[in-house]
Scaffold this motif. Sequence first.
Motif, PDB file in Angstrom:
ATOM      1  N   ARG A   3      59.300  27.498  16.164  1.00 52.93           N
ATOM      2  CA  ARG A   3      58.297  26.443  16.220  1.00 52.93           C
ATOM      3  C   ARG A   3      57.021  26.964  16.861  1.00 52.93           C
ATOM      4  N   ILE A   4      55.880  26.675  16.211  1.00 47.41           N
ATOM      5  CA  ILE A   4      54.584  27.110  16.734  1.00 47.41           C
ATOM      6  C   ILE A   4      53.998  25.975  17.552  1.00 47.41           C
ATOM      7  N   ASN A   5      53.814  26.230  18.850  1.00 51.93           N
ATOM      8  CA  ASN A   5      53.344  25.183  19.747  1.00 51.93           C
ATOM      9  C   ASN A   5      51.963  25.542  20.289  1.00 51.93           C
ATOM     10  N   LEU A   6      51.013  25.718  19.375  1.00 55.27           N
ATOM     11  CA  LEU A   6      49.654  26.066  19.764  1.00 55.27           C
ATOM     12  C   LEU A   6      48.705  24.953  19.338  1.00 55.27           C
ATOM     13  N   GLU A   7      47.639  24.780  20.095  1.00 48.46           N
ATOM     14  CA  GLU A   7      46.634  23.786  19.760  1.00 48.46           C
ATOM     15  C   GLU A   7      45.345  24.477  19.359  1.00 48.46           C
ATOM     16  N   LEU A   8      44.608  23.836  18.459  1.00 53.19           N
ATOM     17  CA  LEU A   8      43.372  24.425  17.958  1.00 53.19           C
ATOM     18  C   LEU A   8      42.366  24.655  19.074  1.00 53.19           C
ATOM     19  N   ASN A   9      42.270  23.723  20.020  1.00 54.99           N
ATOM     20  CA  ASN A   9      41.280  23.902  21.080  1.00 54.99           C
ATOM     21  C   ASN A   9      41.619  25.099  21.978  1.00 54.99           C
ATOM     22  N   GLU A  10      42.906  25.451  22.038  1.00 52.97           N
ATOM     23  CA  GLU A  10      43.291  26.645  22.803  1.00 52.97           C
ATOM     24  C   GLU A  10      42.823  27.912  22.078  1.00 52.97           C
ATOM     25  N   LEU A  11      43.010  27.937  20.772  1.00 56.94           N
ATOM     26  CA  LEU A  11      42.541  29.091  19.986  1.00 56.94           C
ATOM     27  C   LEU A  11      41.029  29.217  20.073  1.00 56.94           C
ATOM     28  N   GLN A  12      40.320  28.086  19.989  1.00 52.80           N
ATOM     29  CA  GLN A  12      38.866  28.124  20.077  1.00 52.80           C
ATOM     30  C   GLN A  12      38.409  28.617  21.449  1.00 52.80           C
ATOM     31  N   ALA A  13      39.118  28.231  22.485  1.00 51.58           N
ATOM     32  CA  ALA A  13      38.781  28.692  23.829  1.00 51.58           C
ATOM     33  C   ALA A  13      38.963  30.203  23.938  1.00 51.58           C
ATOM     34  N   PHE A  14      40.078  30.706  23.413  1.00 47.97           N
ATOM     35  CA  PHE A  14      40.344  32.143  23.452  1.00 47.97           C
ATOM     36  C   PHE A  14      39.284  32.919  22.674  1.00 47.97           C
ATOM     37  N   LEU A  15      38.930  32.434  21.477  1.00 47.11           N
ATOM     38  CA  LEU A  15      37.926  33.120  20.669  1.00 47.11           C
ATOM     39  C   LEU A  15      36.569  33.136  21.353  1.00 47.11           C
ATOM     40  N   ALA A  16      36.225  32.045  22.020  1.00 49.01           N
ATOM     41  CA  ALA A  16      34.942  31.978  22.708  1.00 49.01           C
ATOM     42  C   ALA A  16      34.875  32.972  23.861  1.00 49.01           C
ATOM     43  N   VAL A  77      41.677  30.161  12.437  1.00 49.30           N
ATOM     44  CA  VAL A  77      40.598  29.192  12.628  1.00 49.30           C
ATOM     45  C   VAL A  77      39.678  29.161  11.410  1.00 49.30           C
ATOM     46  N   ASP A  78      39.357  30.345  10.848  1.00 49.38           N
ATOM     47  CA  ASP A  78      38.499  30.394   9.655  1.00 49.38           C
ATOM     48  C   ASP A  78      39.155  29.677   8.483  1.00 49.38           C
ATOM     49  N   GLU A  79      40.441  29.916   8.280  1.00 53.28           N
ATOM     50  CA  GLU A  79      41.151  29.282   7.175  1.00 53.28           C
ATOM     51  C   GLU A  79      41.199  27.769   7.356  1.00 53.28           C
ATOM     52  N   LEU A  80      41.415  27.346   8.592  1.00 52.95           N
ATOM     53  CA  LEU A  80      41.482  25.907   8.859  1.00 52.95           C
ATOM     54  C   LEU A  80      40.131  25.240   8.624  1.00 52.95           C
ATOM     55  N   GLU A  81      39.034  25.896   9.045  1.00 53.53           N
ATOM     56  CA  GLU A  81      37.699  25.336   8.832  1.00 53.53           C
ATOM     57  C   GLU A  81      37.377  25.241   7.351  1.00 53.53           C
TER      58      GLU A  81
END
Length: 307
Positions: A3-16, A77-81
């Motif tokens: 199970r993948i338990n990640l949130e988009l805002n966490e990925l965006q924070a990491f990328l930033a 993130v790119d694919e989701l956008e």
Amino acid sequence: MARINLELNELQAFLAVAEKSSFKAAAEALYLSQPALSRRIEKLEQSLQVRLLERTTRSVRLTEEGAHFLLHAQNVVDELEQAMSGLSERAERRSGVVSIASIPSVAQHLLPAALAALTASYPALCLRVFDEGAQEVLEQVLAGHADFGINLIGAEDPNIDFEPLLTEHYLAVVRHDHPLATQRRLNWEDLVGERLIGVSQRSGNRLLLDHHLASLPQRPRIHYEASHLQGAYGMAEAGLGVLVVPELSLTPAYRHQLVGIALGKPAVSRTLGLITRSGYQPGPAAEQLRTLLRAQFAQYRARQAAD
């Protein structure tokens, strides 16, 4: 499957943080406080059970695992956008609404072909046309009821952006058997004594004509008046008198009974244009319709120049 338990805002924070190499700069870019940004990074690292960033008091750098994860996170993130953008476009094509306000002569003569072309790209789009007089068209746009309008007034309004599309002259229109029908050109003094057909004084066309002709020593008298051009054309087809109209309104449907004669001394013209509320950005479908209308007006100008 894990199970993948990640949130988009966490990925965006990491990328930033990876892009800025700074928690402070990344927090400002995301409009977050630094503690809130740190909590998102910590939660992401806990979910992945690896450390992604090495932090000191002076710098931030990616760990080996962080550098590996960065490529995948960016792709996700790119694919989701792209997917969200595609869904928005599909939703607009499926259930969007475009509203346009137009003076009747354009709504009858040039608008239908543009609407047909738009429907080919947006087959399920709902199209709403307000075919009204000039003042009503302006009010529909200012009130936000129409995405944009086609009008002869609005250029002087500070809340309207006016894009001119066509300057057209006025014609004297008579039935084919009228004594003036054989003339190629008339002056206004030639119409003194004729029984003129006009439209209501509330009409934009009537106001424009009255303004331009106010200085004439002798003015033709209006004997018949209709609220709209359709009614006025009916009177001309009945042979009641001379109708003065902008040339665009004399459509092929009227030419089997009526003839248009150029008018000069003084020559009277009007400028039609696209009107939009200042600062308003139409959606993709409405913008495409504006582009199609520009093309329709360009084709009309080319035909007029060739005649």
